[in-house]
Design an enzyme around this catalytic site. Structure first.
Site, PDB file in Angstrom:
ATOM      1  N   GLU A 151       0.782  -1.069  -0.103  1.00 54.38           N
ATOM      2  CA  GLU A 151       0.003   0.023   0.026  1.00 54.38           C
ATOM      3  C   GLU A 151       0.810   1.304   0.036  1.00 54.38           C
ATOM      4  O   GLU A 151       1.898   1.013   0.225  1.00 54.38           O
ATOM      5  CB  GLU A 151      -0.953  -0.008   1.231  1.00 54.38           C
ATOM      6  CG  GLU A 151      -0.065  -0.184   2.609  1.00 54.38           C
ATOM      7  CD  GLU A 151       0.224   0.991   3.223  1.00 54.38           C
ATOM      8  OE1 GLU A 151      -0.185   2.168   2.850  1.00 54.38           O
ATOM      9  OE2 GLU A 151       1.229   0.964   4.168  1.00 54.38           O
ATOM     10  N   PHE A 152       0.452   2.416  -0.570  1.00 51.04           N
ATOM     11  CA  PHE A 152       1.169   3.544  -0.615  1.00 51.04           C
ATOM     12  C   PHE A 152       0.039   4.682   0.011  1.00 51.04           C
ATOM     13  O   PHE A 152      -0.031   5.765  -0.536  1.00 51.04           O
ATOM     14  CB  PHE A 152       1.502   4.032  -2.010  1.00 51.04           C
ATOM     15  CG  PHE A 152       2.636   2.730  -2.473  1.00 51.04           C
ATOM     16  CD1 PHE A 152       3.987   2.841  -2.024  1.00 51.04           C
ATOM     17  CD2 PHE A 152       2.104   2.058  -3.341  1.00 51.04           C
ATOM     18  CE1 PHE A 152       4.620   1.852  -2.764  1.00 51.04           C
ATOM     19  CE2 PHE A 152       2.705   1.120  -3.890  1.00 51.04           C
ATOM     20  CZ  PHE A 152       4.431   0.924  -3.530  1.00 51.04           C
ATOM     21  N   LEU A 153      -0.495   4.359   1.165  1.00 48.82           N
ATOM     22  CA  LEU A 153      -1.531   5.283   1.671  1.00 48.82           C
ATOM     23  C   LEU A 153      -0.938   6.242   2.534  1.00 48.82           C
ATOM     24  O   LEU A 153      -0.297   5.931   3.428  1.00 48.82           O
ATOM     25  CB  LEU A 153      -2.716   4.748   2.047  1.00 48.82           C
ATOM     26  CG  LEU A 153      -3.231   3.315   1.426  1.00 48.82           C
ATOM     27  CD1 LEU A 153      -4.261   2.590   2.500  1.00 48.82           C
ATOM     28  CD2 LEU A 153      -4.096   4.075   0.122  1.00 48.82           C
ATOM     29  N   GLU A 155      -1.419   8.648   5.706  1.00 53.95           N
ATOM     30  CA  GLU A 155      -2.699   8.996   6.572  1.00 53.95           C
ATOM     31  C   GLU A 155      -3.166  10.462   6.295  1.00 53.95           C
ATOM     32  O   GLU A 155      -2.393  11.248   5.933  1.00 53.95           O
ATOM     33  CB  GLU A 155      -2.089   8.987   7.996  1.00 53.95           C
ATOM     34  CG  GLU A 155      -1.529   7.430   8.398  1.00 53.95           C
ATOM     35  CD  GLU A 155      -1.035   7.329   9.768  1.00 53.95           C
ATOM     36  OE1 GLU A 155      -1.427   8.197  10.602  1.00 53.95           O
ATOM     37  OE2 GLU A 155      -0.677   6.286  10.003  1.00 53.95           O
ATOM     38  N   ALA A 255      10.792  21.326   4.349  1.00 55.42           N
ATOM     39  CA  ALA A 255      11.703  21.407   5.466  1.00 55.42           C
ATOM     40  C   ALA A 255      10.786  21.491   6.963  1.00 55.42           C
ATOM     41  O   ALA A 255       9.793  22.127   6.880  1.00 55.42           O
ATOM     42  CB  ALA A 255      12.611  22.334   5.469  1.00 55.42           C
ATOM     43  N   GLY A 256      11.030  20.682   7.954  1.00 57.77           N
ATOM     44  CA  GLY A 256      10.339  20.726   9.042  1.00 57.77           C
ATOM     45  C   GLY A 256      11.172  19.797  10.199  1.00 57.77           C
ATOM     46  O   GLY A 256      12.345  19.899  10.249  1.00 57.77           O
ATOM     47  N   CYS A 263       5.200   4.582   9.285  1.00 59.68           N
ATOM     48  CA  CYS A 263       5.841   3.718   8.248  1.00 59.68           C
ATOM     49  C   CYS A 263       7.286   4.203   8.115  1.00 59.68           C
ATOM     50  O   CYS A 263       8.257   3.321   8.163  1.00 59.68           O
ATOM     51  CB  CYS A 263       5.053   4.178   6.958  1.00 59.68           C
ATOM     52  SG  CYS A 263       3.460   3.380   6.626  1.00 59.68           S
ATOM     53  N   LYS A 326       1.791  14.326  11.750  1.00 64.67           N
ATOM     54  CA  LYS A 326       1.349  15.336  10.685  1.00 64.67           C
ATOM     55  C   LYS A 326      -0.073  15.586  10.908  1.00 64.67           C
ATOM     56  O   LYS A 326      -0.814  14.949  11.625  1.00 64.67           O
ATOM     57  CB  LYS A 326       1.638  14.757   9.242  1.00 64.67           C
ATOM     58  CG  LYS A 326       0.559  13.462   9.106  1.00 64.67           C
ATOM     59  CD  LYS A 326       1.014  12.809   7.942  1.00 64.67           C
ATOM     60  CE  LYS A 326       0.066  12.379   7.110  1.00 64.67           C
ATOM     61  NZ  LYS A 326       0.165  11.928   5.543  1.00 64.67           N
TER      62      LYS A 326
HETATM   63  C1  UDX Z   1       4.047   7.316   4.060  1.00 62.63           C
HETATM   64  C2  UDX Z   1       3.974   7.302   2.574  1.00 62.63           C
HETATM   65  O1  UDX Z   1       3.633   8.737   2.102  1.00 62.63           O
HETATM   66  C3  UDX Z   1       3.041   6.334   1.956  1.00 62.63           C
HETATM   67  O2  UDX Z   1       3.061   6.203   0.618  1.00 62.63           O
HETATM   68  C4  UDX Z   1       3.176   5.204   2.738  1.00 62.63           C
HETATM   69  O3  UDX Z   1       2.448   4.047   2.205  1.00 62.63           O
HETATM   70  C5  UDX Z   1       3.180   5.150   4.226  1.00 62.63           C
HETATM   71  O4  UDX Z   1       4.202   6.101   4.854  1.00 62.63           O
HETATM   72  P1  UDX Z   1       2.580   8.795   6.139  1.00 62.63           P
HETATM   73  O5  UDX Z   1       3.201   8.260   6.946  1.00 62.63           O
HETATM   74  O6  UDX Z   1       0.936   8.741   6.169  1.00 62.63           O
HETATM   75  O7  UDX Z   1       2.767   8.108   4.779  1.00 62.63           O
HETATM   76  O8  UDX Z   1       2.844  10.224   5.882  1.00 62.63           O
HETATM   77  P2  UDX Z   1       3.497  11.304   4.691  1.00 62.63           P
HETATM   78  O9  UDX Z   1       2.683  12.210   4.168  1.00 62.63           O
HETATM   79  O10 UDX Z   1       4.259  10.587   3.735  1.00 62.63           O
HETATM   80  O11 UDX Z   1       4.447  12.080   5.736  1.00 62.63           O
HETATM   81  C6  UDX Z   1       5.501  11.466   6.396  1.00 62.63           C
HETATM   82  C7  UDX Z   1       6.289  12.205   7.442  1.00 62.63           C
HETATM   83  O12 UDX Z   1       7.088  12.961   6.724  1.00 62.63           O
HETATM   84  C8  UDX Z   1       5.606  13.253   8.154  1.00 62.63           C
HETATM   85  O13 UDX Z   1       6.127  13.285   9.516  1.00 62.63           O
HETATM   86  C9  UDX Z   1       5.637  14.502   7.648  1.00 62.63           C
HETATM   87  O14 UDX Z   1       5.313  15.675   8.449  1.00 62.63           O
HETATM   88  C10 UDX Z   1       7.026  14.606   6.913  1.00 62.63           C
HETATM   89  N1  UDX Z   1       7.318  15.271   5.706  1.00 62.63           N
HETATM   90  C11 UDX Z   1       6.509  14.949   4.662  1.00 62.63           C
HETATM   91  C12 UDX Z   1       8.120  16.284   5.933  1.00 62.63           C
HETATM   92  O15 UDX Z   1       8.828  16.559   6.925  1.00 62.63           O
HETATM   93  N2  UDX Z   1       8.309  16.904   4.578  1.00 62.63           N
HETATM   94  C13 UDX Z   1       7.688  16.758   3.375  1.00 62.63           C
HETATM   95  O16 UDX Z   1       8.060  17.334   2.541  1.00 62.63           O
HETATM   96  C14 UDX Z   1       6.881  15.691   3.560  1.00 62.63           C
END
Ligand code: UDX
Length: 436
Positions: A151-153, A155, A255-256, A263, A326
């Site tokens: 899966e690539f979902l 949250e 950036a954060g 995941c 997030k």
């Molecule tokens: C991720 C993958 O995107 C998804 O495809 C996989 O199946 C599961 O893991 P998710 O963990 O729900 O999904 O969140 P995502 O939106 O990818 O963000 C992950 C983390 O990265 C968060 O802590 C988010 O704040 C951080 N993030 C994301 C950043 O700090 N900068 C970004 O540009 C993007």
């Protein structure tokens, strides 16, 4: 087509409800009887936008049901998905496959017809072979095939991601399996979502490689942000400037405070373990894991700096806005907020916090933090206000009110949702990430 979804957690429930919405007949199975009972009453075990309505609609239409009896649930199913958890194994970071193996054993015993068993859980390379062995060992007289379909979902956006995926990856070893999977995803074929058929092992690795790459992209821009602060550059412009190159792409360059969630942290560690087992080092991912881990505490120190340094910070109060890893989720797993709060508490800072959905989950993880009913309640008397998660509710704070309520007009924006000029013009001392 009848589909059984074993595991009704985040992935299983979203996938099951979406398959039902496509018109399939879906049974979601979970050994947690309380969860199943609550689902039958329409109560969701997680917060995910749109999920309750999707579940309700499909239950009413008679396409979606719930059971804790695996044998009953998989009866007659042509596709049986395994969507149970694969947490990091205590101590070594390996994915814990005990739930996956247990399901395989039970499926092997309970099959009532030919079926494809599909691993949706994120599992290390070779797990499909093991699942196949376990089912075969049960001595089933029926024909079965084991498929990998990661899966690539994301949250908070999971339903959209399921229904309009960038791609569907299917790792299958024979035509029978490919045929059934084509039928499972036919509604998406019609939508022209690209489907990649590949081997089972490649499919298993694709999931880890995708998450490790995204984690790398985030960590790269986070380190660029640190450099920007030192050299007086703006990381948002740097991200835009590199992202316009189609080979790089603009996404996942925000950036954060470091990535968290269910995941990236777990999957990067599991990939490192696989690399170690096969003696094929992935040094980039090793560096990413280390850099991300230390970043979370570094963000706590950034807040201490905004309070005038560790000594001056003692006895002061910080308001934390956002706790989840997030927005649009109540998930606190590996949220940077936890390490930030710990760093602040260690330095003798008191913390009040507000999060729109995550406070219940956060409470046991952050015993030092006082949870408040609104952002403004948290800000009252604060020496600094820190935006940790970019919930929409924090994007247009009433800065005049913040200034009135807080003891000091200090805003630390760890998600860069405010423009520095705007906040400074409102009379604030302003700190963000990778911008001066
Ligand atoms: C991720 C993958 O995107 C998804 O495809 C996989 O199946 C599961 O893991 P998710 O963990 O729900 O999904 O969140 P995502 O939106 O990818 O963000 C992950 C983390 O990265 C968060 O802590 C988010 O704040 C951080 N993030 C994301 C950043 O700090 N900068 C970004 O540009 C993007």
């Amino acid at each position: 087509m009848k589909i059984a979804m074993v595991g009704s957690g985040y992935v299983g429930l979203v996938s099951g409800a979406c398959f039902a919405d496509f018109g399939h007949d879906v049974v979601c199975i979970d050994k947690d009887t309380t969860k199943i009972e609550r689902l039958r009453q329409g109560k969701m075990p997680i917060y995910e936008p749109g999920l309750d309505a999707l579940v309700e609609g499909n239950v009413k239409a008679g396409r979606l049901s719930f059971t804790s009896d695996l044998g009953e649930g998989i009866k007659g199913a042509q596709a049986i998905f395994i969507a149970v958890g694969t947490p990091s194994r205590r101590g070594d970071g390996h994915a814990d496959l005990s739930f996956v193996h247990a399901v395989a054993r039970e499926v092997g015993k309970c099959l009532t017809n030919d079926a494809v068993v599909v691993t949706k859980s994120t599992v290390p390379v070779g797990t499909g072979d093991e699942v196949e062995r376990i089912i075969a060992a049960g001595g089933t007289p029926y024909r079965f095939a084991v498929v990998s379909n990661p899966e690539f979902l994301r949250e908070g956006a999971a339903i959209g991601d399921f229904k309009r995926p960038d791609r569907i990856v299917i790792g299958a070893e024979d035509d029978f399996a490919r045929e059934v999977m084509r039928e499972v995803y036919r509604p998406l074929f019609l939508n022209e979502s690209p489907i990649l058929f590949t081997s089972r092992r490649s499919s298993e690795l694709i999931k880890y490689a995708a998450n490790a790459f995204l984690a790398t992209k985030i960590t790269f821009i986070n380190e660029m942000a640190d450099l920007c602060e030192k050299v007086g550059a703006d990381v948002q412009d740097v991200a835009r400037g590199i992202g316009m190159d189609k080979r790089i792409g603009g996404k996942f360059l925000h950036a954060g405070p470091g990535y968290g969630g269910s995941c990236f942290p777990k999957d990067t560690l599991a990939l490192l373990k696989t690399a170690e087992d096969f003696e094929s080092p992935v040094r980039i991912v090793e560096a990413v894991v280390k850099a991300n881990e230390s970043r979370k505490r570094a963000m706590g120190r950034k807040v201490l700096d905004a309070l005038g340094g560790a000594d001056a910070a003692r006895g002061k109060k910080v308001a934390m806005l956002g706790l989840t890893f997030k927005p649009n989720t109540d998930d606190m797993r590996d949220s940077p907020a936890i390490a930030i709060a710990q760093t602040l508490a260690d330095a003798g800072v008191s913390i009040a916090a507000y999060d729109p959905e995550g406070m219940e989950q956060a409470r046991p993880l952050m015993p030092q933090v006082t949870m408040c009913d609104s952002p403004y309640a948290a800000i009252e008397g604060a020496d600094a206000t820190v935006i940790v998660t970019e919930w929409d509710a924090f994007r247009a704070l009433d800065l005049a009110r913040v200034k009135c309520l807080a003891r000091a007009p200090v805003l630390v924006d760890l998600r860069n949702i405010y423009k520095p000029e705007f906040v400074r013009a409102a009379g604030f001392e302003f700190v963000s990430v990778g911008r001066v």
